[in-house]
Each structure stands twice: as C-alpha cells, then as structure tokens.
Design an enzyme around this catalytic site. Structure first.
Site, PDB file in Angstrom:
ATOM      1  CB  CYS A  62      43.356  44.714  40.434  1.00 13.74           C
ATOM      2  SG  CYS A  62      44.793  43.881  39.718  1.00 13.74           S
ATOM      3  CG  HIS A 117      45.217  42.796  43.954  1.00 13.60           C
ATOM      4  ND1 HIS A 117      44.223  42.794  42.990  1.00 13.60           N
ATOM      5  CD2 HIS A 117      44.667  43.447  45.020  1.00 13.60           C
ATOM      6  CE1 HIS A 117      43.140  43.397  43.456  1.00 13.60           C
ATOM      7  NE2 HIS A 117      43.390  43.810  44.686  1.00 13.60           N
ATOM      8  CG  ASN A 127      41.365  45.369  47.461  1.00  8.60           C
ATOM      9  OD1 ASN A 127      41.591  45.395  46.258  1.00  8.60           O
ATOM     10  ND2 ASN A 127      41.563  44.295  48.195  1.00  8.60           N
TER      11      ASN A 127
END
Length: 441
Positions: free
Chosen positions: A70, A363, A385
């Site tokens: 991520c 994250h 995202n």
C-alpha cells in the site's frame, strides 16, 4: 475474585446472561449476521455523500491485490498525476513490481547488515527477533519509498507489469524468510571466526542468490524505458529514456526531498518538536530515515486542503481497520457502534489506543479530495485506495472529518504548503530513536 477463574464464577456469569432477556434479539442478530453488519449505523453512510467541492483527477484506480504494498502504491499514485500533466496523457500508472523487486533486495541487504551489527547479541534479543520476524515483509513507509525512487528511478506499468507472485506474496515472503534465516546464521558463525571482511564477501554471494530468486519470481527488471501512448487529443507518442532514473528525473517534475513527514501520533511519552525514528525500520542503507514529527491535527487538515486546492494529492497513513466498511468504502467515526451493540465502553482517546497497541499505522492511501462547508471547514474527504474498483465507489472511499482526526497518523506534505516557521522547526528538530516495536512503526 481469586487469581484463577473458579467454577462458581462461571455459574455467576451464566446466570447474569440468562437475566439479560433484552439481549436475545441481539444474540440472534450477531450470530447470524456477524459483528460489523450488526453494528453498522446506516445514518452515518447517509450523512456522507460521495461528492466533494475539491476533487483531484488522479487516473484509474490501482489494485495491490494480495500484497502489503500500500505504501508503494500510494506513493506512485501521488506522483503519477505529475506525469499525466507532463505527457498530457489520459491516464498513466507506474510499475509497482519494479520498485517491489528492489525493495525486497534492499530489505534483504538491510537484514543481513543489521544482523551482523547485532551478532554479539543473543539470537533471541528483541532486535534480532524483530529483524528475523519483520525484516522482509511487504510493509513500508513513505521515506522508504523515497529511498527506492532516488536510487533506482521509476518505470511505466507496461515496462514491468505485475506477476502472479508480485500480486500475491504469500509464497514469496516465506521463501525469502527461509533464505535469510540460513544466511543470518551463517554470517553470525563466520563473524565469530574470521571477522567482518569475510562476512561481507559472503553477504554479496547471498544477495546474488536472492536477486536470482526475485528475478525468477518477479521478472527481470528493465534497464531502459520505451513507452508508447496516446495523449488526450489522441495523438500518438513514443518516448525513450536510457535508464529508469532518467525517466524519473525527466517526467516526475518534483523533488522528493521537498516533502515533510508530519504526524498526529500522540503516544504516551512522546514530545512535540521531536522527530521519532527507529534504526531497525528501513530498507535502503544510507537512505531516508523514517520519522514521525507531531503537529496539531488541525494543522494537518489545513495543509492538506492547501495541497488539494493546488491539485496535489497527499500520501497518508492511518489505522484502516478502525471504524471502516471495506466493501462499501467508508471510513467514518462510529459507523460501527460496537459500544451500543455490546454495552461496553471502548477506548476512544487516540493516544491511549496507540500506546496500548490497540490501534496502529497499518495502511497507506492518498487524499484526493475534500468537501468544505459554508465556513470553509472540511466535513468529509475523498480517499484513493489501492484495493481495486470492487471496493468503495470505483475504488474511492469517503472519509468523515472526525475519522481523519481520530485515525490518521501521518501525512506527507510538500514544503511549499507548510508555513516557514513550521518548516524551520521540522528541519531543526532532533531525532530520537525508539524501539521498532512501537506501534506507529
């Protein structure tokens, strides 16, 4: 109550449960639907429309799939807006597998170097255990992303697309862990007998072996860039760069050294005006330090708004497991009303949740928009995202402003949006090293 649970304690607990007649329907709801679905407050979703007064066009959504990249995806997604503008392209994506290859190689080197530095410590010391357990994982921070890009450059997605292994590291990571385990033991034995110089020679052979594994699993890395595309006017272009570094320097029109790592991570014992770092959280030896420098949360919001108004998305790190609906695409405080569901008051204070290891930085994503009310204050944020289009609204999430306050821990901001006094304080702040097990790392 005595030290151990007694049978009469169990009988007392059971009797109290029987007396809670009003909980029968709750038990049916939870056991049949699960905790999250039973606790979801639909009114929170209704109060967060997926429309924003400031909205940065960032290109197609990306998908890290079954990997923990991520931080890498968020960094590349933040920078690709610049390439799209430079090339006047409809869309653009960098290769994540390219950086992943070198991240694994650099992390392997880091583990071996640090293991040699710690060879006089017990193999079971906290430092050695942390290196062997965590050193080769997928995770990372923005500073680690910067270290890789500055050393190796970038290439387009087409130059090195994802493979089965890069998209799902559940087989690669255990293999690399096994290789490094034997290597660490061999280096420790050699150091005790023949010293550092011989150990460094052996380390080079070990890294060559790891490079071979990565090449077979992720593909060979490109050494030059040839890229064909059509611009917004449908005009065909071909560009050539002699190296990934030259491609990065030619088409990413920004200096990565100009970004500041600002935080709101109120851990117990942490002071303002200090950069907190850990020498055991790294990838490229000699690269950028991972630091956390605390500022007021309202300062982070003001800087984020300034950046978004200038069409610049921002990398951020947060606890995405807290008060979130993955499939629906919402990050909103109290969207899961667990306290009401179970009748138990949970920790709310941000510092307490961090300090007790209940919450953590797990994250990274990009802020790409914000909605400002009639007074110019933010009430919701747009989040890009890297979980594909099937989650959220075509991959984008809505974040409530109070979720930003309570669960966002770090924001990467270009210095031109930061007031001069804060920049000066940041640059002059001392670095205090802490143990790598601190939850924020």
């Amino acid at each position: 109550m005595k030290e151990s649970i007694q049978l009469n304690d169990i009988q007392e607990f059971r009797q109290k449960e029987k007396e809670r007649k009003e909980d029968v329907a709750l038990r049916h709801a939870i056991t049949n639907n699960g905790i999250s679905k039973s606790a979801t407050d639909l009114s929170k979703i209704q109060s967060l429309p997926n429309v924003f007064s400031i909205d940065v066009d960032c290109g197609s959504i990306t998908n890290q799939k079954k990997s923990g990249r991520c931080w890498m995806f968020a960094g590349l997604n933040m920078l690709r807006r610049l390439v799209m503008d430079k090339l006047k392209a409809k869309d653009f994506s960098f290769s994540q597998a390219y950086l992943q290859f070198y991240d694994k190689l650099e992390k392997s080197n880091f583990v071996l170097e640090m293991a040699m530095d710690c060879h006089e410590e017990s193999l079971y010391s906290p430092h050695n255990v942390f290196l062997l357990d965590s050193g080769i994982g997928d995770g990372g921070h923005f500073a680690m992303f910067v270290s890789l890009v500055k050393k190796y450059g970038l290439v387009p997605q087409e130059s090195m697309p994802d493979t089965t292994v890069s998209a799902d590291t559940t087989e690669l990571n255990p293999l690399l862990t096994k290789i490094l385990a034997k290597d660490v033991l061999a280096l420790r034995d050699l150091l005790s007998k023949e010293g550092r110089e011989k150990a460094e020679e052996l380390k080079k052979e070990m890294l060559s072996e790891i490079y071979h594994v990565l090449s077979l699993a992720l593909g060979e890395v490109p050494t030059a860039v040839d890229y064909d595309y059509r611009d917004k006017d449908n005009v065909y272009h071909h560009i050539h760069s002699d190296s990934p570094l030259s491609f990065f320097r030619d088409y990413v029109t920004i200096d990565l050294d100009d970004f500041l790592a600002l935080s709101d991570a109120p851990l117990r014992g942490w002071k303002k005006g200090v950069k907190y770092s850990s020498p055991y959280v790294h990838n490229v030896i000699g690269g950028e330090k991972v630091v956390f420098y605390n500022v007021p949360i309202d300062t982070l919001k003001e800087l984020a708004i300034s950046s978004l108004k200038d069409n610049m998305p921002l990398w951020f790190a947060a606890d995405v497991t807290e008060q979130s609906l993955r499939k629906e695409g919402y990050l909103a405080e109290d969207i899961l009303d667990l306290s009401s569901l179970f009748g138990i008051q949970l920790l709310k204070d941000k510092g307490d949740r961090l300090s007790s290891r209940h919450s953590f930085c797990n994250h990274a994503m990009c802020l790409t928009g914000v909605n400002l009310d009639e007074n110019g204050r933010p009430n919701r944020w747009k989040v890009e995202n890297s979980w594909g289009k099937e989650n959220g609204k075509d991959g984008f999430y809505v974040m409530s402003d109070d979720w930003f306050t309570n669960n966002l821990y770090q924001l990467i901001v270009h210095k031109k949006y930061v007031p001069e006094l804060l920049r000066k304080e940041y640059e002059e702040a001392p670095i205090v090293e802490v143990d790598p097990i601190t939850t924020i790392f």
